[in-house]
Write an enzyme that holds these catalytic residues in place. Structure first.
Site, mmCIF file in Angstrom:
data_model
loop_
_atom_site.group_PDB
_atom_site.id
_atom_site.type_symbol
_atom_site.label_atom_id
_atom_site.label_comp_id
_atom_site.label_asym_id
_atom_site.label_seq_id
_atom_site.Cartn_x
_atom_site.Cartn_y
_atom_site.Cartn_z
ATOM 1 N N HIS A 156 -3.422 -3.897 -2.742
ATOM 2 C CA HIS A 156 -4.163 -4.799 -3.634
ATOM 3 C C HIS A 156 -5.009 -3.914 -4.557
ATOM 4 C CE1 HIS A 156 -7.462 -7.628 -4.587
ATOM 5 N NE2 HIS A 156 -6.661 -8.605 -4.216
ATOM 6 N N ASP B 148 -7.126 -1.799 5.270
ATOM 7 C CA ASP B 148 -7.517 -3.009 4.554
ATOM 8 C C ASP B 148 -6.971 -4.187 5.361
ATOM 9 O OD1 ASP B 148 -7.722 -5.198 2.945
ATOM 10 O OD2 ASP B 148 -6.874 -4.260 1.155
ATOM 11 N N GLN C 221 -5.770 -9.294 4.906
ATOM 12 C CA GLN C 221 -4.715 -10.279 5.193
ATOM 13 C C GLN C 221 -4.275 -10.281 6.650
ATOM 14 O OE1 GLN C 221 -4.019 -12.547 3.135
ATOM 15 N NE2 GLN C 221 -4.740 -11.683 1.195
ATOM 16 N N LYS D 122 -11.588 -15.341 3.615
ATOM 17 C CA LYS D 122 -10.163 -15.565 3.890
ATOM 18 C C LYS D 122 -9.955 -15.945 5.359
ATOM 19 C CE LYS D 122 -8.644 -11.969 0.633
ATOM 20 N NZ LYS D 122 -8.299 -12.665 -0.598
ATOM 21 N N CYS E 24 -2.952 -9.561 -8.040
ATOM 22 C CA CYS E 24 -3.832 -8.372 -7.940
ATOM 23 C C CYS E 24 -3.089 -7.180 -7.354
ATOM 24 C CB CYS E 24 -5.078 -8.649 -7.106
ATOM 25 S SG CYS E 24 -6.184 -9.817 -7.874
HETATM 26 C C1 LIG Z 1 -5.065 -7.079 0.885
HETATM 27 C C2 LIG Z 1 -6.332 -7.416 0.160
HETATM 28 N N1 LIG Z 1 -7.285 -6.503 0.035
HETATM 29 C C3 LIG Z 1 -8.446 -6.758 -0.583
HETATM 30 C C4 LIG Z 1 -8.691 -7.976 -1.145
HETATM 31 C C5 LIG Z 1 -9.988 -8.228 -1.836
HETATM 32 O O1 LIG Z 1 -10.749 -9.100 -1.068
HETATM 33 P P1 LIG Z 1 -12.145 -9.672 -1.627
HETATM 34 O O2 LIG Z 1 -11.787 -10.706 -2.620
HETATM 35 O O3 LIG Z 1 -12.833 -10.209 -0.416
HETATM 36 O O4 LIG Z 1 -12.863 -8.533 -2.214
HETATM 37 C C6 LIG Z 1 -7.709 -8.977 -1.060
HETATM 38 C C7 LIG Z 1 -7.920 -10.287 -1.708
HETATM 39 O O5 LIG Z 1 -6.998 -11.002 -2.013
HETATM 40 C C8 LIG Z 1 -6.513 -8.684 -0.388
HETATM 41 O O6 LIG Z 1 -5.543 -9.608 -0.272
#
Ligand SMILES: Cc1ncc(COP(=O)(O)O)c(C=O)c1O
Length: 396
Positions: free
Chosen positions: A111, A187, A190, A213, A354
């Site tokens: 992302h 990360d 998800q 989420k 993204c």
């Molecule tokens: C894999 C992943 N990393 C990071 C993020 C960013 O998360 P946040 O919106 O809480 O900053 C997302 C958001 O969609 C994501 O799917």
């Protein structure tokens, strides 16, 4: 809890078909009530007052820290609350004293929030290596063996792709990292909401994820840092609430997480996040995972038979969760999303998700339509999506 009982807790679940939980999840009543209760019953700042309201708020905030820590198999001392997963990742990227010649390894699935903070380090002379995923969107640990060398300070990878839903073999990559003395940031934005996650089993050093989420309020995120590394990390932001002492010339931060949470935090949000963790524990993460797996299989099998629909990445259920991307021949993703909303109040995400580097690699400049499932979704909802899509596409 039955699915009917779960759905009663989500006010929006009966009003729309919400298939966009990978962007942000719906919020159950106990979480909404937890946030409201803070404002109604003990609305005060924390760590600053000796009065009773401040004490109650402080105790509830701390209790959320314990709940979140236990949820991922960590210790409360290792939890830093942030406003998002993005903020958590940036805290690590800016908090480690990288040197010229250091290497950071990431993957093509990341992302933007786990891409930009590392690319930015190139200005400091850090080399950023991108390991490519396979054609089906899987990351192979063997591909990391070559990329991780003695100069590698850190590997930053997603546990689950927010576009393709594929699961990364983190424990295998962790072994490679630690053989070479590299740190591992995962990360978990998800993964943590959708499957049991344990930081010891993963073998990571940092785990970043979003509260919003996983049924929590927006403006909440978490950075878990292995305890012995906390003292090696500098905070992104300094100021009130984080200090041991301040003079005209210098300051001393409180050791541990407090030094990373300067300024008034999102108190109500974090308390709500604690309630979200309670909720997920009551339902059980094994149940959440199994429920989503059943719906994912139904969705994949149904999409296969719809004219002009092409599933992107892994077409099977192997090594993936309920995040399913697809394209429709002759119709841009945003048009598909609008059509689904207008026809049956179905909410899906469309566009580049993204993850532009991944989209460019896949040759999908308009992006994809992404369906993402969660504990409140039902077989009937998946069926309505499939029927609506089928009907609309056989007409056009
Ligand atoms: C894999 C992943 N990393 C990071 C993020 C960013 O998360 P946040 O919106 O809480 O900053 C997302 C958001 O969609 C994501 O799917």
């Amino acid at each position: 809890m039955t699915i009917q009982e779960i759905r009663k807790d989500f006010p929006l679940a009966g009003r729309v078909i919400y298939l966009d939980s990978a962007a942000t999840s719906l919020t159950p009543i106990p979480v909404i009530a937890g946030v409201a209760e803070y404002y109604q019953e003990y609305n005060a700042n924390i760590g600053r007052g000796v009065h009773r309201l401040s004490q109650i708020a402080g105790a509830k905030y701390l209790s959320s820290r314990r709940k979140v820590a236990t949820f991922i198999g960590g210790k409360e001392e290792e939890i830093i609350f942030t406003q998002s997963a993005t903020y958590a990742i940036n805290t690590v990227a800016q908090g480690i004293s990288f040197r010229t010649g250091d290497r950071v390894v990431i993957s093509s699935l990341e992302h933007h929030s786990n891409f930009l903070p590392w690319l930015r380090l190139r200005n400091q002379g850090v080399e950023v290596i991108v390991v490519k995923a396979s054609a089906t969107g899987h990351l192979e640990s063997e591909d990391f063996r070559e990329a991780i060398d003695e100069r590698t300070r850190l590997v930053a990878i997603t546990h689950v792709s927010n576009v393709l839903g594929t699961i990364t073999p983190i424990a295998e990559i962790s072994k490679l990292c630690h053989e070479k003395g590299a740190l591992l940031l995962v990360d978990g934005a998800q993964s943590v909401p959708h499957m049991p996650v344990d930081v010891e089993q993963l073998g990571c050093d940092f785990l970043c994820f979003s509260g919003h989420k996983m049924l929590g309020p927006t403006g909440t995120g978490v950075l878990w840092v292995r305890e012995e590394l906390l003292s090696q990390l500098s905070p992104l932001v300094v100021g009130g609430g984080a200090i041991e002492d301040v003079s005209m010339d210098e300051y001393l931060l409180v050791p541990g997480y407090t030094g990373f949470e300067a300024g008034t935090p999102n108190i109500a949000g974090v308390i709500g996040l604690g309630r979200a963790v309670d909720y997920l524990n009551t339902v059980g993460m094994d149940w959440v995972e199994a429920h989503e797996a059943r719906l994912t299989e139904q969705l994949l099998r149904g999409l296969e038979h719809i004219k002009r629909v092409k599933i992107v990445g892994e077409e099977g259920t192997h090594g993936r969760i309920g995040v399913v991307p697809f394209t429709v021949g002759g119709m841009p993703p945003h048009d598909v999303a609008l059509l689904l909303d207008e026809a049956a109040k179905i909410m899906v995400r469309s566009g580049h998700q993204c993850a532009l580097p991944l989209m460019k690699g896949l040759g999908l400049s308009d992006g994809v339509v992404r369906v993402s499932l969660y504990l409140y979704n039902t077989q009937e909802e998946v069926e309505i999506l499939l029927t609506t899509l089928n009907k609309a596409l056989s007409r056009t």
